[in-house]
Write an enzyme that holds these catalytic residues in place. Sequence first.
Site, PDB file in Angstrom:
ATOM      1  N   HIS A  15       0.838  -1.201   0.000  1.00 23.67           N
ATOM      2  CA  HIS A  15       0.000   0.000   0.000  1.00 23.67           C
ATOM      3  C   HIS A  15       0.874   1.252   0.000  1.00 23.67           C
ATOM      4  O   HIS A  15       2.089   1.204   0.142  1.00 23.67           O
ATOM      5  CB  HIS A  15      -0.981   0.008   1.179  1.00 23.67           C
ATOM      6  CG  HIS A  15      -0.385   0.276   2.525  1.00 23.67           C
ATOM      7  ND1 HIS A  15      -1.135   0.517   3.641  1.00 23.67           N
ATOM      8  CD2 HIS A  15       0.911   0.341   2.946  1.00 23.67           C
ATOM      9  CE1 HIS A  15      -0.347   0.719   4.677  1.00 23.67           C
ATOM     10  NE2 HIS A  15       0.888   0.620   4.294  1.00 23.67           N
ATOM     11  N   CYS A  34       5.391   5.870   4.845  1.00 23.89           N
ATOM     12  CA  CYS A  34       4.221   5.186   4.273  1.00 23.89           C
ATOM     13  C   CYS A  34       3.719   5.867   3.009  1.00 23.89           C
ATOM     14  O   CYS A  34       2.856   5.350   2.312  1.00 23.89           O
ATOM     15  CB  CYS A  34       3.100   5.074   5.299  1.00 23.89           C
ATOM     16  SG  CYS A  34       3.446   3.793   6.498  1.00 23.89           S
ATOM     17  N   HIS A  40       4.922  -0.085  -0.402  1.00 26.28           N
ATOM     18  CA  HIS A  40       5.676  -0.972   0.495  1.00 26.28           C
ATOM     19  C   HIS A  40       4.690  -1.995   1.030  1.00 26.28           C
ATOM     20  O   HIS A  40       3.471  -1.803   0.927  1.00 26.28           O
ATOM     21  CB  HIS A  40       6.330  -0.176   1.647  1.00 26.28           C
ATOM     22  CG  HIS A  40       5.333   0.470   2.536  1.00 26.28           C
ATOM     23  ND1 HIS A  40       4.731   1.662   2.229  1.00 26.28           N
ATOM     24  CD2 HIS A  40       4.780   0.081   3.700  1.00 26.28           C
ATOM     25  CE1 HIS A  40       3.871   1.982   3.177  1.00 26.28           C
ATOM     26  NE2 HIS A  40       3.863   1.028   4.087  1.00 26.28           N
ATOM     27  N   HIS A  42       3.198  -5.114   3.822  1.00 24.82           N
ATOM     28  CA  HIS A  42       3.039  -5.566   5.203  1.00 24.82           C
ATOM     29  C   HIS A  42       2.559  -7.013   5.204  1.00 24.82           C
ATOM     30  O   HIS A  42       1.872  -7.445   4.277  1.00 24.82           O
ATOM     31  CB  HIS A  42       2.002  -4.729   5.954  1.00 24.82           C
ATOM     32  CG  HIS A  42       2.417  -3.319   6.188  1.00 24.82           C
ATOM     33  ND1 HIS A  42       3.300  -2.959   7.177  1.00 24.82           N
ATOM     34  CD2 HIS A  42       2.082  -2.168   5.555  1.00 24.82           C
ATOM     35  CE1 HIS A  42       3.478  -1.652   7.153  1.00 24.82           C
ATOM     36  NE2 HIS A  42       2.750  -1.141   6.176  1.00 24.82           N
ATOM     37  N   ASP A  80      -4.851 -10.759  -0.652  1.00 25.64           N
ATOM     38  CA  ASP A  80      -3.527 -11.380  -0.554  1.00 25.64           C
ATOM     39  C   ASP A  80      -2.711 -11.189  -1.830  1.00 25.64           C
ATOM     40  O   ASP A  80      -3.196 -11.439  -2.939  1.00 25.64           O
ATOM     41  CB  ASP A  80      -3.671 -12.876  -0.242  1.00 25.64           C
ATOM     42  CG  ASP A  80      -2.335 -13.498   0.145  1.00 25.64           C
ATOM     43  OD1 ASP A  80      -1.505 -12.806   0.768  1.00 25.64           O
ATOM     44  OD2 ASP A  80      -2.110 -14.670  -0.191  1.00 25.64           O
ATOM     45  N   HIS A  81      -1.470 -10.737  -1.661  1.00 26.65           N
ATOM     46  CA  HIS A  81      -0.548 -10.466  -2.766  1.00 26.65           C
ATOM     47  C   HIS A  81      -1.084  -9.407  -3.718  1.00 26.65           C
ATOM     48  O   HIS A  81      -0.820  -9.443  -4.923  1.00 26.65           O
ATOM     49  CB  HIS A  81      -0.153 -11.751  -3.504  1.00 26.65           C
ATOM     50  CG  HIS A  81       0.802 -12.583  -2.714  1.00 26.65           C
ATOM     51  ND1 HIS A  81       0.419 -13.281  -1.597  1.00 26.65           N
ATOM     52  CD2 HIS A  81       2.125 -12.798  -2.851  1.00 26.65           C
ATOM     53  CE1 HIS A  81       1.452 -13.904  -1.087  1.00 26.65           C
ATOM     54  NE2 HIS A  81       2.518 -13.616  -1.822  1.00 26.65           N
ATOM     55  N   GLU A 125      -1.025  -4.805  11.564  1.00 29.21           N
ATOM     56  CA  GLU A 125      -0.247  -4.365  10.404  1.00 29.21           C
ATOM     57  C   GLU A 125       1.223  -4.727  10.606  1.00 29.21           C
ATOM     58  O   GLU A 125       1.948  -5.030   9.665  1.00 29.21           O
ATOM     59  CB  GLU A 125      -0.399  -2.864  10.178  1.00 29.21           C
ATOM     60  CG  GLU A 125       0.197  -2.390   8.866  1.00 29.21           C
ATOM     61  CD  GLU A 125      -0.222  -0.976   8.534  1.00 29.21           C
ATOM     62  OE1 GLU A 125      -1.043  -0.792   7.628  1.00 29.21           O
ATOM     63  OE2 GLU A 125       0.273  -0.050   9.206  1.00 29.21           O
TER      64      GLU A 125
END
Length: 135
Positions: A15, A34, A40, A42, A80-81, A125
């Site tokens: 994100h 961020c 980047h 998480h 996811d991913h 997170e």
Amino acid sequence: MSLTVYRKAHFNAAHRLYRKDWSDEKNNKVFGKCNNPNFHGHNYELIVGITGEINKETGYLIDLKIMKDIIKEEVEDSFDHKNLNIEVSEFKSLNPTMENIAIVIWNKLRNRFDIKYEISVKLYETPRNFVIYNG
Ligand code: NI
């Protein structure tokens, strides 16, 4: 007598936190690292709680297989991913902070579980940073 059953899940996602209507300077000041334009990632850990009454016949509050499948369909398959900003429609104009991600997840789950259940979403997170949303 009411109890809460919990199911854990996991997803990796990328994100970037920023507002299009703010200058680069202001985005950097508010969101710091961020706001990296290259995004980047998480490792999000999710704990979903379902609160309700035990079914006297089965001894179950809810069938964990059903809970597992709903979480997979609504959260893992969608997030996811993925790059949350680019690939997940809910975040096209909503900053994908852990707070907003938890609210989006809760709303998606609320649509799937019977109204007789209360839902709680706990989203990590990082191992030290997490949020709890109960609707
Ligand atoms: Ni981040």
